[in-house]
Design a protein around this motif. Structure first.
Motif: not given
Length: 320
Positions: A265-270, A279-281
């Motif tokens: 969910l964090l990666e999608g939002g980022a 978000s990769q970091r």
């Protein structure tokens, strides 16, 4: 007194720490290279000002009588580069400037050239359960990483045709007293007690404390097995983002309000916000295997992660 060392990047985060350690040990004389003559460095340390660092810089007599060059100066990686041609800008300093200095150092009889490179030469991330090793085929993915790789290749070629030994050190993310950017922001968030949506990230990332990195660099000055080798360096313990925040919060004696938001969910939002690299970091893994460094040099990180975080937190408390 052993041979004299020329240190570039002497006012930077890593270079400044190297300078302090060399000055404290008093085993070797050191000459500090700065770009701004008004920059304050340690007392009784001679300095030379090089205002322009590229392929045309003339080092002249500054290299005469030197034993070792530690090259910590660089055009550093930035998240949002404003250059029209970032690769050309990185190459101008990190490739042409580095190789120009190295060629003149070899001609002046310098024994060893230590190049502070970057893990970005290996790539941007590792699959779960795997780790980069020093002798992997390089796979840089951004202009900064490409420039560091090209500098490494040029230095290796130079070591084949001259008597100067080359040592390459590729750090992962460096933290410690005076750290800036995302690591500093992380400490500020924790210190203010902000709820953070990073309580369920199960990645693994290698980090290296500034003191541990400096210790390895100083080991490479004279260790015979370091000649013409590349080394990866870390603290020897890999952490998830959740673990790092929890242990940094403990070091700061700050509340850890970590909300368990799923990483997908964090990666999608980022991605929607154009922050995919960040978000990769935060969510991706990047691990390194320092077995070669340990075995070939007999080296181990002097500080544990928790000891290094405590030192970092103490500096933060005193200066922020």
């Amino acid at each position: 007194m052993q041979g004299t060392i020329l240190l570039t990047g002497a006012t930077g985060f890593v270079g400044g720490a190297i300078l302090k350690r060399l000055h404290l040990e008093k085993k070797r004389s050191v000459v500090a290279v700065v770009r701004d003559s008004s920059k304050v460095i340690l007392e009784n340390v001679p300095k030379v000002c090089i205002e322009q660092f590229d392929g045309s810089t003339q080092w002249e007599q500054r290299l005469d009588g030197l034993d070792v060059v530690i090259h910590a100066a660089a055009r550093v990686h930035v998240m949002n580069d404003v250059e029209d041609d970032p690769l050309a800008a990185f190459r101008n300093v990190n490739v042409e400037g580095t190789l120009n200095l190295a060629r003149q150092a070899a001609a002046a009889g310098v024994r060893r050239f230590i190049f502070i490179s970057s893990i970005k030469v290996n790539g941007e991330g590792t699959a779960p359960g795997s780790a980069y090793v020093a002798d992997d085929v390089p796979a840089p993915m951004d202009p900064y990483g490409v420039s560091k790789m090209e500098a490494e290749l040029g230095l290796r070629q130079l070591s084949l045709i001259t008597t100067m030994e080359v040592v390459i050190v590729r750090p992962v993310l460096v933290y410690g007293p005076g750290v800036k950017a995302n690591f500093l922001n992380m400490m500020r968030w924790l210190d203010k007690g902000f709820p953070l949506p990073f309580g369920a990230i199960h990645n693994k990332r290698s980090l290296v404390a500034l003191d541990n990195l400096v210790d390895l660099i100083l080991t490479c000055i004279d260790h015979p097995a370091a000649a013409n080798q590349a080394f990866l360096v870390s603290d020897g313990e890999d952490l998830s983002t959740t673990q790092l925040l929890s242990r940094m919060g403990k070091a700061l004696n700050a509340p850890r309000r970590l909300i368990p938001v799923p990483s997908w969910l964090l990666e999608g939002g980022a991605a929607l916000l154009g922050k995919k690299a960040l978000s990769q970091r935060l969510c991706g893994s990047l691990q390194v295997d320092i077995t070669k460094t340990r075995n070939l040099l007999g080296w181990a990180p002097p500080l544990s992660v928790d000891e290094a975080l405590a030192i970092t937190a103490k500096y933060f408390r005193e200066h922020h």
